[in-house]
Design an enzyme around this catalytic site. Structure first.
Site, PDB file in Angstrom:
ATOM      1  N   HIS A 515       0.843  -1.206   0.000  1.00 33.38           N
ATOM      2  CA  HIS A 515       0.000   0.000   0.000  1.00 33.38           C
ATOM      3  C   HIS A 515       0.877   1.254   0.000  1.00 33.38           C
ATOM      4  CE1 HIS A 515      -4.156  -1.561   1.050  1.00 33.38           C
ATOM      5  NE2 HIS A 515      -3.408  -2.650   1.121  1.00 33.38           N
ATOM      6  N   GLU A 587       2.954  -0.464   4.295  1.00 30.19           N
ATOM      7  CA  GLU A 587       2.635   0.932   3.993  1.00 30.19           C
ATOM      8  C   GLU A 587       3.908   1.659   3.582  1.00 30.19           C
ATOM      9  OE1 GLU A 587      -0.246   2.345   3.933  1.00 30.19           O
ATOM     10  OE2 GLU A 587      -1.616   1.074   5.088  1.00 30.19           O
TER      11      GLU A 587
END
Length: 855
Positions: A515, A587
């Protein structure tokens, strides 16, 4: 029968006549008068237009006419050099590819009483496998989207010098938003429909309107805006000054929010003139633009003349709350100034380095056409998206020499771009694929040990149309992994189904979904906590190891392992509850690093690619037969947790003795939530799907009882019942205890049978006492097969890790104040381990049998 003479007149070619019978027999041909073009006409058309494609099975079908072929040209010629195009063209030109006569498979469904049900089964794909010998299907757009016909391609480039964060002066101008009442609209897209209906290659039919205002002459300095290309996003541009523009981003299609990703083009530039751009409808109160992040700019002239690609540009950058809102939610603005390097240049601006669906297809085509990589990387269509775009699945592993060796391999599942505006995930995935498909000894070892299942782009529709977060269903797919609505959320439904089948075959060691993050710097992982106190820190070992291998990019301090109720539908939580103990969301920031040698600099494409390599590197550390690294990490994690407990209780003004039952303290009381996560809360189902989910769930339950099982399911059920009966007999007859030990050597079978029920009950993963005791003693999970050793790695000579094309070697962090905690060793003491990455030759023939996996 009456149409047969007419068809024979049309199908004069014997091969075409044979194919007609073949396709009709299998139900792919709709025999209608005039449905097949004349053979001579068809051959003439093919010779004139060799770029002919077989249309997909979704959306409307186009008539076979030259105008359509020219309008919907293929992508693959732009992805290959001229020699490659000529080779593929020569192969393809000799075959006749039909279009309109090829229809979906027609299969009648029979119930358990052999009564015919007129409902059609799900259509079979004619070409489920990715083929490097033919053309790629061009992206399919919603039919209301206008798409310009030129192909937008950018070169990759790494700046020679670090690109530092913008340092705010405190005197940045805060423009007041005036809107089109006091300005002039110079670009505006038409609004789309309320929900997705259908799609086609090239989007909207008819002529493409010119949205940019016409120039009044050579002295007109108005910029010409455009974003109707793949991954582009700009709704409106208003000229509010000679060189000032207010920009409005398009929300995700069929929603009224999610404005973050931007990517647009400007033309008619003037050199050494200061322009100001202000995006006026951002929705997040916090942004990395307030912490020094700069927008990205790309100059077409610089790329063609100096091979300079995307670079960070901008001054007077300010992120602030707007003075205007719609009365429902506040808006935030991003403003910056820039000077273009050339007159009459074509430039692009973007939130982050774009990575489009076409970029992925070209990369996969190069893999499919590589004679070496295609041997151990198999590409297949996982499913089709709502718009009919292909969701690709890669299976990467070296061929096994025996069925036993193949069955012993554990699996690793990686995915990216479930959120389409987080293109950083694709660049990390690109780096991972570059390394795992290379001829590095470490890459070969990983392919020997593991089966990698890779879904490089989960949400191609969102990527194509330039969404930030949603699919064409108008919802966040990373909240839909528990969905039963296969037709509405096919990408995540098929991904979960694929992983469920994989868990029935073998253990999945690691799941990670890539992500991007817009409010925190560095790269970090979100994981899950195990309830078993004895093993509650083990899910943190992989992130800590990754922070040691990439100390200037990866922040263990930013990792979080709390499972919130609102995140129950995310990929990492659903896969964890299915039994994957090491389940993570990676992330990656849109900004840069605050660590070590890269402190206060933006991440480049190569930085993100190197993270893909470090994932592979850390996987080898994590699975090292010498558990010294794992033990060291557990000791560090315990100390870090004790410090965190002390800190929390000091804040509460309480004293606690950690020498005793310190592990009895709930982590929920210690660890903060992932409220800093970039993930949104679930929006619920779209209105037109509110009642369908319950109906589908009820229908599936009834079908499970009524439909006949497949032979594979019946065989599995028979084997389970047979083994359970024999197991019961051994309990009743102690003298047959020898069977019990044999049964214990097959934990995978029973574990998989239990997994299917535990998923339905949403139970948290746990291990039985036999497995825990065995792991506690450092024993293997399949001791019966450990005699098959010392073959593969004796053949592989011991050699140092070859240099990777990207500068990925771990660097020592100069920022000891952040991670790890003071007094701990920030890097591996690599000299004390017998099986470090530079000497993995001691690995046994079946190294997967010696991989220690923990809760």
């Amino acid at each position: 029968a009456l149409c047969r003479p007419l068809l024979l007149q049309t199908l004069a070619d014997p091969y075409e006549d044979f194919m007609y019978h073949h396709l009709q027999y299998y139900g792919y041909f709709k025999g209608q008068r005039g449905s097949l073009p004349n053979s001579a006409t068809q051959q003439h058309l093919w010779k004139k237009t060799p770029r002919h494609q077989l249309h997909g099975s979704f959306g409307e079908r186009e008539n076979l006419i030259p105008d359509t072929l020219q309008r919907e040209k293929l992508l693959w010629p732009t992805c290959l050099p001229s020699a490659g195009r000529a080779q593929i063209e020569s192969v393809s030109r000799g075959s006749l590819m039909l279009s309109s006569p090829l229809l979906r498979t027609r299969q009648l469904i029979y119930n358990e009483l052999d009564d015919v049900n007129p409902r059609l089964q799900e259509p079979r794909e004619l070409f489920p496998f990715f083929s490097g010998k033919g053309p790629l299907q061009a992206p399919r757009w919603p039919i209301e989207c206008e798409v310009i016909k030129e192909s937008i391609r950018h070169i990759e480039w790494v700046p020679p010098q670090p690109e530092y964060f913008y340092q705010s002066t405190g005197n940045e101008e805060v423009p007041e938003i005036v809107g089109e009442e006091k300005g002039t609209v110079v670009y505006q897209l038409e609004s789309e429909g309320s929900y997705f209906t259908s799609s086609r290659v090239g989007g909207k039919r008819g002529m493409i309107k010119e949205l940019a205002v016409p120039l009044q002459g050579p002295e007109d300095h108005t910029l010409l805006f455009e974003s109707r290309f793949e991954s582009g996003n700009l709704q409106k541009a208003v000229r509010v000054g000679t060189y000032e523009y207010e920009l409005t981003l398009r929300t995700d299609l069929y929603t009224n929010k999610h404005t973050q990703w931007f990517y647009f083009r400007v033309q008619n530039t003037r050199k050494d003139t200061t322009y100001r751009f202000t995006i006026v409808n951002l929705l997040k109160p916090k942004s990395l633009y307030a912490a020094g992040m700069k927008p990205l700019m790309y100059s077409q002239l610089d790329a063609s003349t100096h091979s300079i690609g995307w670079r960070r540009e901008g001054s007077e950058i300010k992120y602030y709350k707007s003075n205007a809102d719609d009365g429902q939610q506040p808006f935030y603005c991003l403003t910056w100034t820039v000077q273009f390097p050339h007159d009459q240049d074509t430039c692009f601006f973007a939130h982050f380095y774009p990575y489009t669906y076409t970029d992925l297809q070209c990369y996969l085509l190069s893999v499919a056409n590589n004679p070496t990589q295609s041997q151990f990387c198999k590409l297949r269509t996982l499913c089709r998206s709502l718009a009919g775009n292909t969701v690709y699945l890669l299976t990467i592993t070296n061929p096994s020499r025996s069925p036993q060796e193949a069955a012993a391999k554990k699996a690793v599942v990686l995915s990216a771009r479930v959120h389409p505006g987080e293109s950083n995930g694709s660049w990390i995935m690109n780096g991972f694929l570059d390394f795992i498909l290379s001829d590095s000894p470490d890459a070969q070892l990983l392919r020997d040990v593991f089966v990698f299942k890779v879904v490089p782009m989960l949400n191609p529709d969102g990527v194509i149309v330039g969404n930030y977060r949603c699919s064409l269903a108008g919802r966040d797919l990373n909240r839909r992994y528990k969905t039963v609505l296969k037709e509405s959320f096919p990408c995540v439904w098929y991904t979960r189904n694929m992983i469920q089948r994989l868990l029935e075959e073998r253990e999945v060691l690691l799941y990670c979904d890539f992500h991007g993050h817009s409010r925190k710097n560095n790269i970090f992982l979100y994981g899950c906590n195990n309830n078993n106190r004895k093993y509650w820190l083990h899910e943190r070992v992989f992130p800590l190891m990754l922070s040691k291998n990439a100390p200037d990019k990866f922040s263990f301090h930013s990792c979080n392992f709390k499972v919130q109720k609102c995140k129950e539908g995310t990929g990492r939580v659903v896969m964890w509850r299915m039994g994957i103990l090491n389940s993570y969301t990676m992330e990656s920031t849109f900004g840069g690093s605050t660590l070590g040698s890269k402190r206060d600099t933006h991440f480049t494409i190569e930085d993100l690619k190197s993270l893909g390599y470090h994932v592979c590197d850390t996987l080898l550390d994590f699975c090292d037969p010498d558990q010294a690294k794992f033990t060291q990490c557990l000791a560090e994690l315990k100390e870090l947790l004790q410090q965190e407990i002390h800190k929390k209780f000091n804040q509460l003004g309480q004293d606690i003795d950690l020498e005793g039952n310190w592990s009895d303290i709930s982590l929920s009381d210690i660890e903060s939530s992932t409220s800093g996560s970039d993930s949104s809360l679930s929006d619920g189902l779209p209105v037109h799907l509110l009642n369908i989910e319950d109906e589908v769930s009820l229908t599936n339950t009834l079908l499970d009882h009524l439909m006949l099982q497949t032979r594979k399911q019946r065989t599995k059920q028979y084997q389970k019942n047979h083994l359970m009966r024999k197991f019961k007999l051994t309990e009743d007859a102690p003298e047959k205890a020898g069977f019990t030990s044999t049964l214990q050597k097959q934990p995978t079978f029973f574990k998989n049978l239990e997994n299917s029920t535990s998923v339905m009950k949403h139970e948290k993963p746990k291990l039985n006492e036999t497995q825990l005791n065995g792991r506690d003693k450092g024993t293997c999970r399949e001791p019966s097969v450990t005699t098959l050793t010392l073959l593969k790695n004796q053949e592989r000579t011991q050699s140092k890790k070859p240099g990777f094309t990207v500068p990925c070697s771990p660097k020592k962090s100069t920022n000891s104040s952040q991670e790890p905690a003071p007094g701990m060793k920030p890097n591996w003491p690599r000299t004390i381990y017998a099986a470090t990455k530079t000497g993995r030759g001691a690995m046994v023939a079946y190294p997967s049998l010696h991989i220690y996996t923990y809760p």
